[in-house]
Write a protein that holds these residues in place. Structure first.
Motif, PDB file in Angstrom:
ATOM      1  N   ALA A   4      -5.264  -2.227  -0.015  1.00 34.67           N
ATOM      2  CA  ALA A   4      -5.011  -3.421   0.796  1.00 34.67           C
ATOM      3  C   ALA A   4      -5.255  -3.135   2.269  1.00 34.67           C
ATOM      4  O   ALA A   4      -5.805  -3.971   2.998  1.00 34.67           O
ATOM      5  CB  ALA A   4      -3.577  -3.904   0.582  1.00 34.67           C
ATOM      6  N   ASN A   5      -4.881  -1.950   2.706  1.00 35.47           N
ATOM      7  CA  ASN A   5      -5.096  -1.561   4.098  1.00 35.47           C
ATOM      8  C   ASN A   5      -6.589  -1.507   4.416  1.00 35.47           C
ATOM      9  O   ASN A   5      -7.035  -2.007   5.461  1.00 35.47           O
ATOM     10  CB  ASN A   5      -4.446  -0.204   4.360  1.00 35.47           C
ATOM     11  CG  ASN A   5      -4.454   0.155   5.824  1.00 35.47           C
ATOM     12  OD1 ASN A   5      -4.133  -0.655   6.679  1.00 35.47           O
ATOM     13  ND2 ASN A   5      -4.814   1.394   6.131  1.00 35.47           N
ATOM     14  N   SER A   6      -7.370  -0.943   3.506  1.00 34.30           N
ATOM     15  CA  SER A   6      -8.822  -0.875   3.712  1.00 34.30           C
ATOM     16  C   SER A   6      -9.434  -2.267   3.710  1.00 34.30           C
ATOM     17  O   SER A   6     -10.300  -2.593   4.529  1.00 34.30           O
ATOM     18  CB  SER A   6      -9.473  -0.022   2.614  1.00 34.30           C
ATOM     19  OG  SER A   6      -9.019   1.310   2.673  1.00 34.30           O
ATOM     20  N   ARG A   7      -8.965  -3.099   2.807  1.00 31.54           N
ATOM     21  CA  ARG A   7      -9.494  -4.454   2.700  1.00 31.54           C
ATOM     22  C   ARG A   7      -9.148  -5.276   3.942  1.00 31.54           C
ATOM     23  O   ARG A   7      -9.977  -6.057   4.434  1.00 31.54           O
ATOM     24  CB  ARG A   7      -8.932  -5.106   1.440  1.00 31.54           C
ATOM     25  CG  ARG A   7      -9.555  -6.421   1.061  1.00 31.54           C
ATOM     26  CD  ARG A   7      -9.142  -6.787  -0.354  1.00 31.54           C
ATOM     27  NE  ARG A   7      -9.460  -8.165  -0.682  1.00 31.54           N
ATOM     28  CZ  ARG A   7     -10.663  -8.606  -1.044  1.00 31.54           C
ATOM     29  NH1 ARG A   7     -11.671  -7.751  -1.109  1.00 31.54           N
ATOM     30  NH2 ARG A   7     -10.870  -9.867  -1.347  1.00 31.54           N
ATOM     31  N   VAL A  15      -5.609 -14.739  -4.845  1.00 32.58           N
ATOM     32  CA  VAL A  15      -5.192 -13.343  -4.754  1.00 32.58           C
ATOM     33  C   VAL A  15      -4.218 -13.214  -3.595  1.00 32.58           C
ATOM     34  O   VAL A  15      -4.555 -13.580  -2.465  1.00 32.58           O
ATOM     35  CB  VAL A  15      -6.397 -12.402  -4.530  1.00 32.58           C
ATOM     36  CG1 VAL A  15      -5.924 -10.963  -4.333  1.00 32.58           C
ATOM     37  CG2 VAL A  15      -7.374 -12.498  -5.697  1.00 32.58           C
ATOM     38  N   HIS A  16      -3.015 -12.731  -3.856  1.00 28.65           N
ATOM     39  CA  HIS A  16      -2.064 -12.457  -2.788  1.00 28.65           C
ATOM     40  C   HIS A  16      -2.264 -11.025  -2.311  1.00 28.65           C
ATOM     41  O   HIS A  16      -2.320 -10.100  -3.118  1.00 28.65           O
ATOM     42  CB  HIS A  16      -0.627 -12.639  -3.278  1.00 28.65           C
ATOM     43  CG  HIS A  16      -0.259 -14.067  -3.528  1.00 28.65           C
ATOM     44  ND1 HIS A  16      -0.310 -14.649  -4.789  1.00 28.65           N
ATOM     45  CD2 HIS A  16       0.166 -15.036  -2.683  1.00 28.65           C
ATOM     46  CE1 HIS A  16       0.062 -15.905  -4.694  1.00 28.65           C
ATOM     47  NE2 HIS A  16       0.342 -16.173  -3.440  1.00 28.65           N
ATOM     48  N   MET A  17      -2.368 -10.853  -1.003  1.00 25.68           N
ATOM     49  CA  MET A  17      -2.553  -9.513  -0.446  1.00 25.68           C
ATOM     50  C   MET A  17      -1.588  -9.291   0.711  1.00 25.68           C
ATOM     51  O   MET A  17      -1.682  -9.962   1.740  1.00 25.68           O
ATOM     52  CB  MET A  17      -3.991  -9.319   0.035  1.00 25.68           C
ATOM     53  CG  MET A  17      -4.297  -7.852   0.361  1.00 25.68           C
ATOM     54  SD  MET A  17      -5.968  -7.624   0.997  1.00 25.68           S
ATOM     55  CE  MET A  17      -5.706  -7.943   2.743  1.00 25.68           C
ATOM     56  N   PRO A  18      -0.646  -8.373   0.563  1.00 29.29           N
ATOM     57  CA  PRO A  18       0.278  -8.088   1.664  1.00 29.29           C
ATOM     58  C   PRO A  18      -0.426  -7.359   2.796  1.00 29.29           C
ATOM     59  O   PRO A  18      -1.255  -6.473   2.565  1.00 29.29           O
ATOM     60  CB  PRO A  18       1.346  -7.211   1.007  1.00 29.29           C
ATOM     61  CG  PRO A  18       0.634  -6.538  -0.127  1.00 29.29           C
ATOM     62  CD  PRO A  18      -0.377  -7.530  -0.623  1.00 29.29           C
ATOM     63  N   ALA A  19      -0.100  -7.736   4.011  1.00 25.87           N
ATOM     64  CA  ALA A  19      -0.674  -7.079   5.183  1.00 25.87           C
ATOM     65  C   ALA A  19      -0.052  -5.696   5.361  1.00 25.87           C
ATOM     66  O   ALA A  19       1.125  -5.477   5.047  1.00 25.87           O
ATOM     67  CB  ALA A  19      -0.444  -7.919   6.431  1.00 25.87           C
TER      68      ALA A  19
END
Length: 212
Positions: free
Chosen positions: A159-162, A79-83
């Motif tokens: 994504a921010n919450s994760r 899974v790619h997740m942008p910061a």
């Protein structure tokens, strides 16, 4: 100022093959307690790559991590997740999820990195991003709609919450099974990150075999 994790000095690297038994918590990786919920099927082991397109360390990681992804077994999902740390980070996260919603993210991912780090483009303006997207078979109009869509904004917020749940203060990072966090500092180098992650994947397999 870039909020990127600094790479450890040479000499701290691991050997080419690392076993799960050799790894030390707090030294080779950190443990999330409580773990974060994974986003893949229960029979899959999740590897989350957290990155920022503007991060030079994330860019340098792309070659070793991409080569490693090609070797992963069928029980592992990436899974790619942008910061999301505000400013250009969020603009690039928005671009990532917009590209994903348009079905072009996989083809665009490496090129977006190259455009920033090789061509010197910032890709922080919606018109410029839409023009870039147009190289992948979508109209600039559709690209702009995606960039401002509710679903994309929602994905950025998730994504921010994760990222907060993962307690990440910088990138790049690899998170295995929502529990094990690997950074350049803990792994000893960018190149060692896949090796440590591979060993932790094997640990998860062993844990699941014992439970099952």
């Amino acid at each position: 100022m870039f909020k990127t994790l600094m790479v450890a000095m040479a000499g701290l690297g691991l050997s080419a093959a690392v076993s799960a038994q050799e790894l030390v918590e707090g030294q080779d990786y950190t443990l999330l307690d409580p773990p974060v919920a994974t986003q893949v099927d229960d029979d899959q082991i999740e590897v989350t790559e957290v990155f920022w397109f503007g991060c030079p360390h994330c860019y340098r990681l792309q070659t070793p991590v991409s080569e490693w992804y090609e070797t992963l077994e069928d029980d592992v999902s990436v899974v790619h997740m942008p910061a999301t740390m505000g400013g250009n980070w969020n603009i690039h996260a928005n671009a990532f999820y917009a590209a994903q919603s348009l079905g072009i993210e996989e083809d665009l991912h490496a090129d977006f990195f190259d455009a920033i780090h090789q061509d010197g483009r910032k890709l922080t303006d919606s018109d410029e991003i839409a023009e870039f997207f147009a190289n992948y078979g979508v109209s600039e109009e559709d690209a702009k709609k995606a960039l401002t869509s509710f679903n994309v904004r929602s994905d950025v917020n998730k994504a921010n919450s994760r990222m907060r749940e993962m307690r990440l203060m910088g990138v790049p990072a690899l998170i295995v099974d929502g529990r094990y966090v690997i950074t350049p500092s803990t792994a000893g180098s960018l190149e060692n990150m896949p090796q440590v992650a591979e060993a932790l994947i094997e640990r998860v397999r062993e844990e699941r075999a014992q439970e099952g």
